[in-house]
Enzyme design. Structure first.
Site, mmCIF file in Angstrom:
data_model
loop_
_atom_site.group_PDB
_atom_site.id
_atom_site.type_symbol
_atom_site.label_atom_id
_atom_site.label_comp_id
_atom_site.label_asym_id
_atom_site.label_seq_id
_atom_site.Cartn_x
_atom_site.Cartn_y
_atom_site.Cartn_z
ATOM 1 N N HIS A 140 0.867 -1.179 0.000
ATOM 2 C CA HIS A 140 0.000 0.000 0.000
ATOM 3 C C HIS A 140 0.910 1.239 0.000
ATOM 4 O O HIS A 140 2.030 1.178 0.492
ATOM 5 C CB HIS A 140 -0.827 -0.069 1.289
ATOM 6 C CG HIS A 140 -1.857 0.989 1.446
ATOM 7 N ND1 HIS A 140 -1.562 2.256 1.874
ATOM 8 C CD2 HIS A 140 -3.208 0.968 1.263
ATOM 9 C CE1 HIS A 140 -2.685 2.966 1.951
ATOM 10 N NE2 HIS A 140 -3.696 2.211 1.589
ATOM 11 N N ASP A 217 3.309 -4.776 7.851
ATOM 12 C CA ASP A 217 2.085 -3.984 7.784
ATOM 13 C C ASP A 217 0.918 -4.957 7.992
ATOM 14 O O ASP A 217 0.618 -5.780 7.130
ATOM 15 C CB ASP A 217 2.020 -3.304 6.411
ATOM 16 C CG ASP A 217 0.700 -2.574 6.179
ATOM 17 O OD1 ASP A 217 -0.239 -2.749 6.969
ATOM 18 O OD2 ASP A 217 0.617 -1.839 5.174
ATOM 19 N N GLN A 220 -4.294 -5.366 7.022
ATOM 20 C CA GLN A 220 -5.302 -6.278 6.465
ATOM 21 C C GLN A 220 -5.214 -7.679 7.056
ATOM 22 O O GLN A 220 -5.923 -8.575 6.606
ATOM 23 C CB GLN A 220 -5.165 -6.363 4.938
ATOM 24 C CG GLN A 220 -5.343 -5.038 4.215
ATOM 25 C CD GLN A 220 -6.775 -4.510 4.276
ATOM 26 O OE1 GLN A 220 -7.716 -5.216 4.672
ATOM 27 N NE2 GLN A 220 -6.967 -3.250 3.888
ATOM 28 N N LYS A 243 -10.356 -0.785 10.717
ATOM 29 C CA LYS A 243 -10.613 -1.915 9.816
ATOM 30 C C LYS A 243 -11.019 -3.158 10.595
ATOM 31 O O LYS A 243 -11.231 -4.214 10.027
ATOM 32 C CB LYS A 243 -9.363 -2.226 8.990
ATOM 33 C CG LYS A 243 -8.967 -1.112 8.020
ATOM 34 C CD LYS A 243 -7.747 -1.516 7.237
ATOM 35 C CE LYS A 243 -7.084 -0.368 6.511
ATOM 36 N NZ LYS A 243 -7.860 0.207 5.437
ATOM 37 N N CYS A 383 -4.866 2.484 -3.539
ATOM 38 C CA CYS A 383 -3.624 3.026 -2.941
ATOM 39 C C CYS A 383 -2.462 2.050 -3.143
ATOM 40 O O CYS A 383 -1.636 1.848 -2.236
ATOM 41 C CB CYS A 383 -3.797 3.344 -1.463
ATOM 42 S SG CYS A 383 -5.105 4.503 -1.129
HETATM 43 N N1 C6P Z 1 -6.203 0.431 3.026
HETATM 44 C C1 C6P Z 1 -8.051 0.167 1.492
HETATM 45 O O1 C6P Z 1 -9.142 0.480 1.007
HETATM 46 P P1 C6P Z 1 -4.779 3.700 7.239
HETATM 47 O O2 C6P Z 1 -5.422 4.505 6.153
HETATM 48 O O3 C6P Z 1 -3.538 4.364 7.733
HETATM 49 O O4 C6P Z 1 -5.709 3.268 8.291
HETATM 50 O O5 C6P Z 1 -4.312 2.341 6.552
HETATM 51 C C2 C6P Z 1 -3.389 2.383 5.514
HETATM 52 C C3 C6P Z 1 -3.163 1.008 4.974
HETATM 53 C C4 C6P Z 1 -1.912 0.440 5.108
HETATM 54 N N2 C6P Z 1 -1.659 -0.804 4.679
HETATM 55 C C5 C6P Z 1 -2.608 -1.549 4.111
HETATM 56 C C6 C6P Z 1 -2.289 -2.948 3.696
HETATM 57 C C7 C6P Z 1 -3.900 -1.019 3.943
HETATM 58 O O6 C6P Z 1 -4.840 -1.767 3.371
HETATM 59 C C8 C6P Z 1 -4.169 0.288 4.357
HETATM 60 C C9 C6P Z 1 -5.530 0.909 4.132
HETATM 61 C C10 C6P Z 1 -7.557 0.883 2.726
HETATM 62 O O7 C6P Z 1 -7.377 -0.732 1.027
HETATM 63 C C11 C6P Z 1 -7.709 2.363 2.598
HETATM 64 S S1 C6P Z 1 -6.662 3.067 1.371
#
Ligand code: C6P
Length: 429
Positions: A140, A217, A220, A243, A383
């Site tokens: 991401h 990370d 997910q 999430k 993203c």
């Molecule tokens: N992905 C998606 O629709 P934040 O925004 O900081 O809570 O998470 C960022 C992020 C980082 N790593 C991974 C693997 C992610 O999936 C995400 C967030 C969302 O896929 C919003 S872009």
């Protein structure tokens, strides 16, 4: 009997799927009762953010109605209650990912801020012109851009592990990418765009043999499967509350305790100090050294309630339920003409995320028509633009599942998709 019922009677009908009583779970989520354009909401955008159970919403109201106060500084009863609840949430997070102690848990705003914290503090102190950072093509932007900035600033190298044809990591030839200069491997446990589950434990072992630190990370993974940071043996681990049934505005950075001790603070201000003179300051103990200013007290407490909710369900059950749904969705989508599905074919190798496309149709167009049928999906680059570039697509349509989704909802998705395809096929004739 619907397609879903012919596969299994365990779904919305109330019998446990993966040990879960989905009908009962759905009652905890008020938003699932709403309609969109006159159709029942089918929420399949859980990888972006999950919906929230009533228990969490009530906990937020309870906090604001009965013990709202600033933490760690008040001598009054409300302040003590709020501090205790906030720190109890930290302990729950630690237990949930099997961190050795609550002191390894730093609250941030989200995964993005947690990764940036590592890049800014540990990264600036440990990455130099002779070092390198290794990422993967599944990352991401949150796990790309901070490292691009850091390596550009330091004149360090930035490399990527590529993908096999099945869109898993290409680990043959890893030794050519990870060399003695590689200070950090930063890798997602589950791809948000394709669902691919990466072998992070094996990667961490390989990296450590090479003297390379590992950031995982977990944005997910933690919401969807059991996670044990000690078994994984990562050095840093980042994820977001929103999430995993929790509120927005709360993220977590786990780091090995000795790393947190060594690292410089990220932001300066109140809370992160022990003593301040006109000239300088002495830092607070970890983890408070990294939590400058008044934190997001209510939402951290709410996050603790979301963790209780998931713990009661059991993360093995959550994973089993999502595998069942993914397996069914993959089967149904494979029966559809022309649909291109991305990611590994075996549901065991992927989280509850399915990305797909129709040739010649823009994912946004598909997503917009699905919305008219009440089906919420994400459409676009997710993203993950370097990954989209690698796949040679502008984006995909992504359905992502969670504990309250049913096989019947997959049927609604598939039917709506058929309608969308028919609509655009006629349109172009
Ligand atoms: N992905 C998606 O629709 P934040 O925004 O900081 O809570 O998470 C960022 C992020 C980082 N790593 C991974 C693997 C992610 O999936 C995400 C967030 C969302 O896929 C919003 S872009």
């Amino acid at each position: 009997m619907t397609e879903a019922e012919s596969v299994t009677n365990q779904g919305v009908t109330g019998k446990p799927a993966g040990g879960l009583d989905i009908a009962r779970i759905r009652e905890d989520f008020p938003i699932l009762a709403r309609e969109v354009y006159g159709k029942p909401l089918v929420y399949l955008d859980n990888a972006a953010t999950s919906q929230k159970p009533r228990q969490l919403i009530e906990a937020l109201v309870r906090y604001y109605e009965s013990y709202n106060a600033n933490i760690h500084r008040a001598v009054h009863c409300l302040g003590e209650e709020a501090t205790a609840a906030y720190e109890e949430a930290r302990a729950k997070v630690a237990r949930f990912i099997n961190a050795p102690s609550p002191e390894c848990i730093v609250f941030t705003r989200n995964t993005t801020e947690a990764i940036n914290l590592v890049a800014y503090t540990w990264g600036r102190a440990n990455i130099g012109p002779d070092s390198g950072v290794l990422l993967t093509l599944l990352e991401h932007h949150s796990n790309i851009v901070p490292w691009q900035r850091l390596t550009a600033e330091k004149g360090a190298s930035l490399r990527y592990i590529g993908l096999t044809e099945q869109q898993t990591l290409e680990l043959d030839g890893l030794e050519n990418l990870m060399d003695s200069r590689t200070r950090l491997l930063s890798v997602t446990q589950v791809s948000n765009a394709l669902g691919t589950i990466n072998p992070v434990q094996e990667l961490a072992a390989e990296a450590h043999r090479n003297g390379t630190m590992v950031l995982v990370d977990g944005a997910q993974s933690v919401p969807h499967m059991p996670v044990d940071v000690q078994a994984m043996d990562c050095d840093f681990f980042a994820f977001s509350a929103h999430k995993m049934l929790g509120p927005t505005g709360v993220g977590v950075l786990y780091a090995r305790p000795e790393l947190l001790q060594e690292m410089e603070p990220f932001l300066g201000g109140g809370e992160m100090i022990k003593r301040v003179t006109q000239e300088d300051a002495i830092w607070n103990d970890v983890p408070w050294k990294f939590e400058a200013g008044t934190p997001n007290i209510a939402d951290v407490i709410g996050f603790g309630v979301a963790i209780d909710y998931l713990s009661d369900l059991g993360m093995e059950n959550v994973r089993a339920h999502e595998m069942e749904i993914s397996e069914y969705a993959l089967r149904r989508l494979r029966q559809m003409e022309e649909v291109i599905i991305y990611g590994p074919p075996d549901p065991a190798d992927r989280g509850g995320v399915i990305s797909f496309n129709y040739p010649d149709l823009h994912p946004h167009d598909i997503g917009t028509v699905l919305d008219r049928y009440g089906v919420a999906v994400r459409a676009g680059h997710h993203c993950a633009q370097p990954l989209m570039h690698h796949l040679d697509v502008s984006g995909t349509v992504r359905a992502s599942f969670y504990v309250y989704n049913t096989l019947e909802e997959v049927d609604v998705l598939v039917d709506a998709l058929g309608q969308a395809h028919a609509f655009f096929s006629n349109d172009t004739k």
